[in-house]
Enzyme design. Structure first.
Site, PDB file in Angstrom:
ATOM      1  N   HIS A 173      15.140   0.783   1.655  1.00 28.87           N
ATOM      2  CA  HIS A 173      13.989   0.398   1.729  1.00 28.87           C
ATOM      3  C   HIS A 173      13.136   0.832   3.197  1.00 28.87           C
ATOM      4  CE1 HIS A 173      10.296  -2.503   2.195  1.00 28.87           C
ATOM      5  NE2 HIS A 173      10.406  -2.710   0.704  1.00 28.87           N
ATOM      6  N   ARG A 222      11.199   2.455  -5.189  1.00 28.49           N
ATOM      7  CA  ARG A 222      12.329   1.334  -5.170  1.00 28.49           C
ATOM      8  C   ARG A 222      13.516   1.752  -5.694  1.00 28.49           C
ATOM      9  NH1 ARG A 222       7.271  -1.489  -6.248  1.00 28.49           N
ATOM     10  NH2 ARG A 222       6.388  -2.587  -4.581  1.00 28.49           N
ATOM     11  N   TYR A 256     -10.947  -5.431  -8.368  1.00 31.18           N
ATOM     12  CA  TYR A 256     -11.771  -4.346  -8.677  1.00 31.18           C
ATOM     13  C   TYR A 256     -11.019  -3.047  -8.273  1.00 31.18           C
ATOM     14  CZ  TYR A 256     -15.947  -7.184  -8.112  1.00 31.18           C
ATOM     15  OH  TYR A 256     -16.966  -8.317  -8.532  1.00 31.18           O
ATOM     16  N   LYS A 279       8.309  -2.504 -10.277  1.00 29.11           N
ATOM     17  CA  LYS A 279       8.283  -4.089  -9.702  1.00 29.11           C
ATOM     18  C   LYS A 279       7.178  -4.946  -9.955  1.00 29.11           C
ATOM     19  CE  LYS A 279       9.560  -6.726  -5.505  1.00 29.11           C
ATOM     20  NZ  LYS A 279       9.784  -6.553  -4.005  1.00 29.11           N
ATOM     21  N   ARG A 327      10.783   3.805   2.439  1.00 30.82           N
ATOM     22  CA  ARG A 327       9.195   3.487   2.065  1.00 30.82           C
ATOM     23  C   ARG A 327       8.559   3.201   3.483  1.00 30.82           C
ATOM     24  NH1 ARG A 327       7.902   1.608  -2.890  1.00 30.82           N
ATOM     25  NH2 ARG A 327       6.902  -0.275  -2.158  1.00 30.82           N
ATOM     26  N   HIS A 363       2.399  -1.529  -4.002  1.00 34.59           N
ATOM     27  CA  HIS A 363       1.950  -2.571  -3.208  1.00 34.59           C
ATOM     28  C   HIS A 363       1.037  -3.475  -4.062  1.00 34.59           C
ATOM     29  CE1 HIS A 363       4.008  -1.610   0.942  1.00 34.59           C
ATOM     30  NE2 HIS A 363       4.811  -2.065  -0.208  1.00 34.59           N
TER      31      HIS A 363
END
Length: 438
Positions: A351, A249, A388, A288, A354, A378
């Site tokens: 962006h 980013r 987990y 982020k 990505r 993400h």
């Protein structure tokens, strides 16, 4: 026969001069003006409590509290006594009630919630400051003084409707979430038993989801050629190439420091937060999602960083701007994209890099969803699953995956090769699509 007290006049009060000892000027009905030797003057009220014991209370200082206002207070106290109420106890209870109301006002609870979230480390300083500004601007003027236990859903909607009416739907959506969280905090701290903020869902229009543009993968060679042949600043080209190789980013690479890079092991560690640098706005931003993330540096990325270092080795920031001590400016890559012929609102924006990376890695069929999502940082929407997967880094797979991606970019330097074809043939591929010159 009871002695009659001549009522005071304002002239009497104003002209009363201090004496060697304190003295009193009586107005009648228990009200008198105490004139201190120091020169101060204060209103006092002498009375008999409902219990039969003598009582004495102060109303305030003269002339801040005028004669007429002092008489009004006396009359109020006498009315309380007639109803069996002790004025002193009533005043104390009123103060306690006011203090409790202040502690339990919407603003007080909202600030308490804000401080709690900030202490928990869920926000960075800049985000926390933005949330507080939004509360102060959009909620406190209308809701701030309300006792938290008096607020209903309809009342909470008033400031949200005002935001909605301005057309700032993203802001309205965020502030609605703040209200629900504040009221939930009020439930959790025992101030209310039900959260009226839960019923705000669906009451405010939500913004339409707009996906930021990305080119079809077939145009990848065109994009790479245009970036490479751009006549723009060389650091802009380096930043665009780095963003393409890493899928980072803007704030993650824009504020990157050389100390985050282990060029020997080929690892870039993006910290949750960075040290603020005076004079550089938002320089404290890190990853982020506010968690440390590792990005593997491929052979191509390391070669690029070698070139970048020749330009910025004496600078704090890796992608140094033209002004010493400053990084490249926000929007640098998007400006480059516009100069090479792309509409960053319709064709492709930073962006979109990505998006193209994720699409290519998925279409290759080689890599697990978890490795891809972990690489690009993400957040897993499945909170149970995320608990987990948090420790699962997929480090070895991500290392191979990033090198595959960098090699795939090199393979698309001429004509387009589809990800699954590149994966199937191990890189020894005859292009299936003839690319047009950019």
């Amino acid at each position: 026969m009871a002695r009659t007290t001549k009522p005071l006049t304002d002239t009497d009060c104003r002209n009363a001069k201090p004496r060697e000892k304190d003295f009193s000027l009586f107005d009648g009905g228990g009200l008198f003006l105490l004139v201190k030797a120091t020169g101060s003057k204060s209103w006092r009220f002498k009375f008999t409590k409902p219990s039969g014991k003598p009582g004495l209370t102060a109303f305030g200082d003269y002339p801040a509290l005028s004669l007429s206002d002092a008489r009004a207070k006396r009359d109020e106290a006498r009315a309380q006594l007639a109803s069996g109420i002790d004025p002193i106890l009533h005043k104390q209870q009123a103060k306690l009630a006011a203090a409790e109301a202040a502690e339990n006002s919407f603003e007080a609870v909202a600030r308490e919630w804000h401080a709690k979230v900030l202490r928990a480390g869920k926000w960075g300083e800049h985000h926390a400051a933005r949330v507080l500004r939004r509360l102060e601007t959009n909620l406190f003027p209308t809701l701030g003084r309300y006792p938290i236990d008096t607020l209903k859903t309809a009342t909470l909607l008033h400031p949200l409707r005002a935001i909605e009416a301005k057309g700032t739907l993203s802001l309205a959506e965020d502030v609605t979430q703040y209200v629900a969280a504040i009221m939930r905090h009020a439930v959790q701290t025992g101030r209310i038993s039900h959260n009226p903020g839960q019923d705000l869902r669906g009451a405010i229009a939500t913004p339409k989801t707009t996906h930021r543009p990305a080119l079809p993968l077939e145009r990848l060679p065109e994009l790479l050629r245009r970036i490479e042949s751009s006549a723009g600043p060389i650091m802009s080209r380096h930043a665009a190439r780095f963003a393409m190789l890493t899928a980072a980013r803007e704030s993650e690479f824009m504020f990157a420091r050389w100390g985050e890079f282990d060029l020997t092991r080929g690892i870039w560690t993006i910290p949750p937060e960075r040290d603020e640098i005076e004079g550089v706005a938002y320089s404290g931003r890190g990853e982020k999602m506010r968690r440390e993330r590792l990005v593997y540096l491929t052979r191509q990325t390391l070669a690029l960083l070698h070139d970048v270092r020749a330009l910025s080795s004496k600078e704090e920031f890796v992608f140094a701007g033209r002004i010493h001590g400053k990084p490249i400016s926000s929007g640098t890559v998007n400006r480059l994209l516009r100069t090479i012929g792309y509409d960053t609102k319709a064709d492709i924006c930073l962006h979109g890099f990505r998006t193209m990376v994720i699409s290519s890695l998925n279409e290759s069929g080689l890599w697990s969803r978890d490795a891809i999502e972990r690489h690009v940082g993400h957040d897993d929407q499945d909170k149970v699953r995320a608990a987990y997967m948090h420790k699962a880094q997929y480090l070895e797979e991500r290392q191979r995956m990033l090198q595959w991606w960098a090699d795939y970019l090199d393979a698309n330097g001429g004509e387009y090769i589809a990800p699954h074809d590149f994966a199937e043939h191990g890189g020894n591929v005859v292009p299936l699509h003839k690319g047009k010159a950019a």
